[in-house]
Design a protein around this motif. Sequence first.
Motif, mmCIF file in Angstrom:
data_model
loop_
_atom_site.group_PDB
_atom_site.id
_atom_site.type_symbol
_atom_site.label_atom_id
_atom_site.label_comp_id
_atom_site.label_asym_id
_atom_site.label_seq_id
_atom_site.Cartn_x
_atom_site.Cartn_y
_atom_site.Cartn_z
ATOM 1 N N ILE A 194 0.835 -1.213 0.000
ATOM 2 C CA ILE A 194 0.000 0.000 0.000
ATOM 3 C C ILE A 194 0.864 1.255 0.000
ATOM 4 O O ILE A 194 0.677 2.161 -0.831
ATOM 5 C CB ILE A 194 -0.949 -0.005 1.216
ATOM 6 N N PHE A 195 1.831 1.327 0.901
ATOM 7 C CA PHE A 195 2.622 2.548 1.034
ATOM 8 C C PHE A 195 3.600 2.739 -0.127
ATOM 9 O O PHE A 195 3.849 3.865 -0.559
ATOM 10 C CB PHE A 195 3.364 2.570 2.370
ATOM 11 N N SER A 196 4.176 1.661 -0.630
ATOM 12 C CA SER A 196 5.076 1.807 -1.773
ATOM 13 C C SER A 196 4.310 2.230 -3.016
ATOM 14 O O SER A 196 4.829 2.981 -3.857
ATOM 15 C CB SER A 196 5.833 0.498 -2.034
ATOM 16 N N LEU A 197 3.060 1.771 -3.133
ATOM 17 C CA LEU A 197 2.210 2.206 -4.246
ATOM 18 C C LEU A 197 1.919 3.705 -4.136
ATOM 19 O O LEU A 197 1.960 4.433 -5.143
ATOM 20 C CB LEU A 197 0.910 1.412 -4.267
ATOM 21 N N ILE A 198 1.646 4.164 -2.919
ATOM 22 C CA ILE A 198 1.412 5.600 -2.705
ATOM 23 C C ILE A 198 2.662 6.400 -3.076
ATOM 24 O O ILE A 198 2.576 7.441 -3.754
ATOM 25 C CB ILE A 198 1.017 5.864 -1.242
ATOM 26 N N PHE A 199 3.840 5.933 -2.641
ATOM 27 C CA PHE A 199 5.091 6.593 -3.010
ATOM 28 C C PHE A 199 5.254 6.631 -4.528
ATOM 29 O O PHE A 199 5.688 7.631 -5.098
ATOM 30 C CB PHE A 199 6.278 5.860 -2.376
ATOM 31 N N GLY A 200 4.910 5.519 -5.173
ATOM 32 C CA GLY A 200 5.049 5.457 -6.621
ATOM 33 C C GLY A 200 4.135 6.434 -7.335
ATOM 34 O O GLY A 200 4.529 7.061 -8.325
ATOM 35 N N LEU A 201 2.907 6.586 -6.851
ATOM 36 C CA LEU A 201 1.968 7.518 -7.458
ATOM 37 C C LEU A 201 2.433 8.970 -7.303
ATOM 38 O O LEU A 201 2.182 9.821 -8.160
ATOM 39 C CB LEU A 201 0.581 7.349 -6.831
#
Length: 320
Positions: A194-201
């Motif tokens: 979840i958090f790495s996806l947020i960072f990626g976005l």
Amino acid sequence: MQAGSVQKASFYVFLGMLCISINDLFVKQFSKNYPLHEIIFIRSLIAILFTLLLVKSEGGLKILKTQKPIQHALRAVAIFLCNMIFFSAIATLPLATATALFFVAPIFITLLSIPLLGEKVGIRRLLAVITGFLGVFIMMKPNTWSMSDIPPFIYFLPVIAAVLYALMQIMTRKLSKSSKPAALAFYIQLTFVIFSLIFGLIFGDGKLADVSSNTSLQFILKGWAFPKTSDLPYFFALGFLAAGVSYFMSKAYSTAAAASVAPFEYVLLPLSIFWGWTFFGDIPDLYILTGIIFVVGSGLYVLIREKKKEIPSSSFPNKS
């Protein structure tokens, strides 16, 4: 405490440290071509699949139910930030140096187990902890900072990660009373996704990567890149290693007291030095070797004191 529980915990810690050391090696190698959040995202997606197999072996999806979602969330966020901060450090620092600095973590675990877990740590063990701190300080080599191209704040990143790691393991000890190790591992991997996806976005377009010439910051801010076919097996291995770390360390801290388990993590030092020397040509200097003597020596003393405490409860040999 039974001697057998500490022996089992030490075995789980060794497996966990072996997974961590190889994981760090792969991440450092990948830091040249991929952003950190992408590495963690792909790694954790794969790790969840392995973790679900562990969940099935420990009772199925029902073990994922919890009455302490906030505590699990805080624990998972702590280890996510720990990973992000430490991995950004190894993009700049030699693997052995970053690991040596991170080794205030077992010391913090021993200290924090006193007020947070109510575990008893005697004066001799506290003196051993101080000796360990001295060893870590020696390995930091602050007298060389002014002559180095590495910004001083980079040296503190592993220390900050160590504090977060210590807090995570203390929470593991508390939550292990009501949650299975596989469930604890699953919550971590889900949070990573979840958090790495947020960072990626936020940073995945790579537009902010040019604002800094620092290697660690670029590792976080660079844009997403489609994985090369030749790298896919290594990403798969990263997922397997991540699942192993989460499970083995949760199992270790569920098996024995935190202050007893923490010293075994020192095995990560020689493993990291070996990988750094073998793949990156980083040869430990006198500062590193001297510091290791202090750190490992203090850890061994803690273990000896723990063994003496266990003798009365294990005076009859196990004949099985």
